[in-house]
Design a protein around this motif. Structure first.
Motif, PDB file in Angstrom:
ATOM      1  N   TYR A  61      -0.486   1.933 -17.949  1.00  0.00           N
ATOM      2  CA  TYR A  61       0.076   2.024 -16.596  1.00  0.00           C
ATOM      3  C   TYR A  61       0.026   3.471 -16.099  1.00  0.00           C
ATOM      4  O   TYR A  61      -0.356   3.733 -14.955  1.00  0.00           O
ATOM      5  CB  TYR A  61       1.511   1.492 -16.594  1.00  0.00           C
TER       6      TYR A  61
ATOM      7  N   ALA B 250      -4.954   6.562  -9.701  1.00  0.00           N
ATOM      8  CA  ALA B 250      -4.581   6.281  -8.309  1.00  0.00           C
ATOM      9  C   ALA B 250      -4.150   7.550  -7.580  1.00  0.00           C
ATOM     10  O   ALA B 250      -4.181   7.602  -6.348  1.00  0.00           O
ATOM     11  CB  ALA B 250      -3.471   5.235  -8.261  1.00  0.00           C
ATOM     12  N   ALA B 251      -3.734   8.579  -8.333  1.00  0.00           N
ATOM     13  CA  ALA B 251      -3.295   9.830  -7.709  1.00  0.00           C
ATOM     14  C   ALA B 251      -4.461  10.768  -7.428  1.00  0.00           C
ATOM     15  O   ALA B 251      -4.264  11.817  -6.809  1.00  0.00           O
ATOM     16  CB  ALA B 251      -2.279  10.523  -8.608  1.00  0.00           C
TER      17      ALA B 251
ATOM     18  N   PRO C  92       1.862   6.748  -6.866  1.00  0.00           N
ATOM     19  CA  PRO C  92       0.862   7.686  -7.391  1.00  0.00           C
ATOM     20  C   PRO C  92       1.174   9.145  -7.037  1.00  0.00           C
ATOM     21  O   PRO C  92       0.952  10.044  -7.848  1.00  0.00           O
ATOM     22  CB  PRO C  92      -0.454   7.251  -6.730  1.00  0.00           C
TER      23      PRO C  92
ATOM     24  N   TYR D  92       8.901   2.136 -16.071  1.00  0.00           N
ATOM     25  CA  TYR D  92       7.839   1.206 -16.480  1.00  0.00           C
ATOM     26  C   TYR D  92       8.398  -0.138 -16.948  1.00  0.00           C
ATOM     27  O   TYR D  92       7.918  -1.194 -16.542  1.00  0.00           O
ATOM     28  CB  TYR D  92       6.971   1.815 -17.593  1.00  0.00           C
TER      29      TYR D  92
ATOM     30  N   VAL E  15       0.849  -1.202   0.000  1.00  0.00           N
ATOM     31  CA  VAL E  15       0.000   0.000   0.000  1.00  0.00           C
ATOM     32  C   VAL E  15       0.881   1.248   0.000  1.00  0.00           C
ATOM     33  O   VAL E  15       0.631   2.202  -0.744  1.00  0.00           O
ATOM     34  CB  VAL E  15      -0.957   0.014   1.213  1.00  0.00           C
TER      35      VAL E  15
ATOM     36  N   PHE F 269      -7.196  -3.561  -6.199  1.00  0.00           N
ATOM     37  CA  PHE F 269      -6.331  -2.472  -6.678  1.00  0.00           C
ATOM     38  C   PHE F 269      -5.074  -3.044  -7.363  1.00  0.00           C
ATOM     39  O   PHE F 269      -4.716  -2.633  -8.467  1.00  0.00           O
ATOM     40  CB  PHE F 269      -5.945  -1.600  -5.471  1.00  0.00           C
TER      41      PHE F 269
ATOM     42  N   ASN G 271      -6.723   4.970   0.132  1.00  0.00           N
ATOM     43  CA  ASN G 271      -5.511   4.208   0.425  1.00  0.00           C
ATOM     44  C   ASN G 271      -4.882   4.586   1.763  1.00  0.00           C
ATOM     45  O   ASN G 271      -4.280   3.736   2.418  1.00  0.00           O
ATOM     46  CB  ASN G 271      -4.506   4.335  -0.721  1.00  0.00           C
ATOM     47  N   VAL G 272      -5.039   5.858   2.172  1.00  0.00           N
ATOM     48  CA  VAL G 272      -4.545   6.247   3.509  1.00  0.00           C
ATOM     49  C   VAL G 272      -5.363   5.520   4.577  1.00  0.00           C
ATOM     50  O   VAL G 272      -4.814   4.941   5.525  1.00  0.00           O
ATOM     51  CB  VAL G 272      -4.624   7.784   3.694  1.00  0.00           C
TER      52      VAL G 272
ATOM     53  N   ILE H 163      -6.452   8.391  -3.134  1.00  0.00           N
ATOM     54  CA  ILE H 163      -5.392   8.585  -2.138  1.00  0.00           C
ATOM     55  C   ILE H 163      -5.988   8.500  -0.727  1.00  0.00           C
ATOM     56  O   ILE H 163      -5.434   7.821   0.147  1.00  0.00           O
ATOM     57  CB  ILE H 163      -4.683   9.944  -2.351  1.00  0.00           C
TER      58      ILE H 163
ATOM     59  N   GLY I  40       0.149   2.230  -3.549  1.00  0.00           N
ATOM     60  CA  GLY I  40      -1.072   2.988  -3.265  1.00  0.00           C
ATOM     61  C   GLY I  40      -0.786   4.440  -2.946  1.00  0.00           C
ATOM     62  O   GLY I  40      -1.668   5.292  -3.080  1.00  0.00           O
ATOM     63  N   LEU I  41       0.435   4.749  -2.462  1.00  0.00           N
ATOM     64  CA  LEU I  41       0.725   6.123  -2.045  1.00  0.00           C
ATOM     65  C   LEU I  41       1.978   6.695  -2.714  1.00  0.00           C
ATOM     66  O   LEU I  41       1.886   7.684  -3.432  1.00  0.00           O
ATOM     67  CB  LEU I  41       0.846   6.190  -0.508  1.00  0.00           C
TER      68      LEU I  41
ATOM     69  N   MET J 254      -1.942   5.045 -12.848  1.00  0.00           N
ATOM     70  CA  MET J 254      -1.310   5.815 -11.783  1.00  0.00           C
ATOM     71  C   MET J 254      -1.935   7.211 -11.650  1.00  0.00           C
ATOM     72  O   MET J 254      -2.020   7.755 -10.551  1.00  0.00           O
ATOM     73  CB  MET J 254       0.207   5.899 -11.993  1.00  0.00           C
TER      74      MET J 254
END
Lengths: 115, 155
Positions: free
Chosen positions: B56, B63-64, A37, A45, A29, B41, B72-73, B69, A33-34, B60
């Motif tokens: 990809y 996901a941003a 992103p 890549y 994560v 995810f 996900n936190v 975010i 996840g953080l 992202m």
């Protein structure tokens, strides 16, 4: 009766998924996840693709995904059934939860085979 | 099986709000939603990686977005709760024998021809690893796995 026979298998998957989630998920994560992103780190890549298409990564990832999905399904089932006192709906809840985990596992298999 | 005829005090559906420990228990159980969320995810991410670099980058960018975010936190907080509670439970679910354990003879009963008869067996005693050692070794495993994954992805 068949439910009785399934219970130990489901519990084993729940337990394995609990370990997998506890050990692997926090870092995953934080990274995917953080940190990535938000642009804190930017792995290339082609390099990421090489990691995820390696046979060992595919195998480990598939195993982790399957046990984590069954872990979540089992815990969610017991939360609905006992926490919200929906014992009368035990069978449909079990079918939906484990069915979703089964579908997710099939999707995970297709994804790791085609990455 | 017939329904029990004894009186059962009804329990409120909000019982888990009545005590801090009940609430933590409920949160621990709810962590499973975030286990499932992050499994999905990861699956979408790996799918996107397989479809090419543009795909990809799209993933992202999604996901941003602030909503993802924030999810996900929250997921990270629940997953840390899962990790801490799971590690704390392990010593209660299993006994790990370290050095100093030995087998000793003991009596048991086995079923032969529908009758319980006494029989000899062995049990393992002593050398039980303390729960704290088991918990510490799990955190060590967590640290090793986390460091390895971070190294693999970021090197």
């Amino acid at each position: 009766m068949t439910k009785r026979h399934l219970e130990p298998i489901v519990w084993l998957l729940f337990s394995a998924g609990g370990v997998a989630a506890a050990v692997f998920l926090p870092i995953l994560v934080v990274l995917f996840g953080l940190a990535i992103p938000l642009g804190l780190v930017q792995p290339d890549y082609d390099y990421l693709h090489a990691i995820f298409s390696h046979w060992l990564t595919r195998l480990v990832l598939l195993g982790l995904l399957v046990v984590m999905l069954f872990h979540a399904a089992h815990r969610f089932r017991s939360t609905l059934q006992d926490g919200l006192q929906l014992r009368g709906l035990a069978t449909p809840i079990a079918v939906v939860c484990y069915g979703a985990a089964l579908l997710g596992s099939a999707a995970a298999l297709l994804i790791v085979l085609t990455v | 099986m017939s329904a029990p005829t004894t009186y059962r005090q009804p329990v409120s559906r909000l019982w888990w709000l009545k005590k801090r420990t009940y609430f933590l228990f409920a949160m621990r159980e709810l962590s499973c939603i975030f286990v499932a969320w992050f499994a999905v995810f990861l699956m979408i991410m790996v799918f996107a990686i397989g479809r090419g670099e543009a795909s990809y980058q799209n993933f992202m960018n999604w996901a941003a977005s602030p909503v993802i975010i924030v999810i996900n936190v929250v997921a990270l907080a629940f997953l840390i709760l899962h990790t801490v509670t799971w590690f704390a439970l392990t010593p209660q679910a299993m006994v790990v024998r370290g050095p100093g354990s030995r087998q000793v003879p003991a009596m048991t009963e086995i079923r032969i021809g529908g009758r319980w008869v006494p029989a000899a067996t062995v049990v393992r005693v002593g050398g039980r690893l303390p729960g704290a050692a088991l918990i510490a070794s799990q955190y060590l495993g967590l640290a090793v796995v986390s460091a390895f994954i971070a190294w693999l992805v970021l090197r």
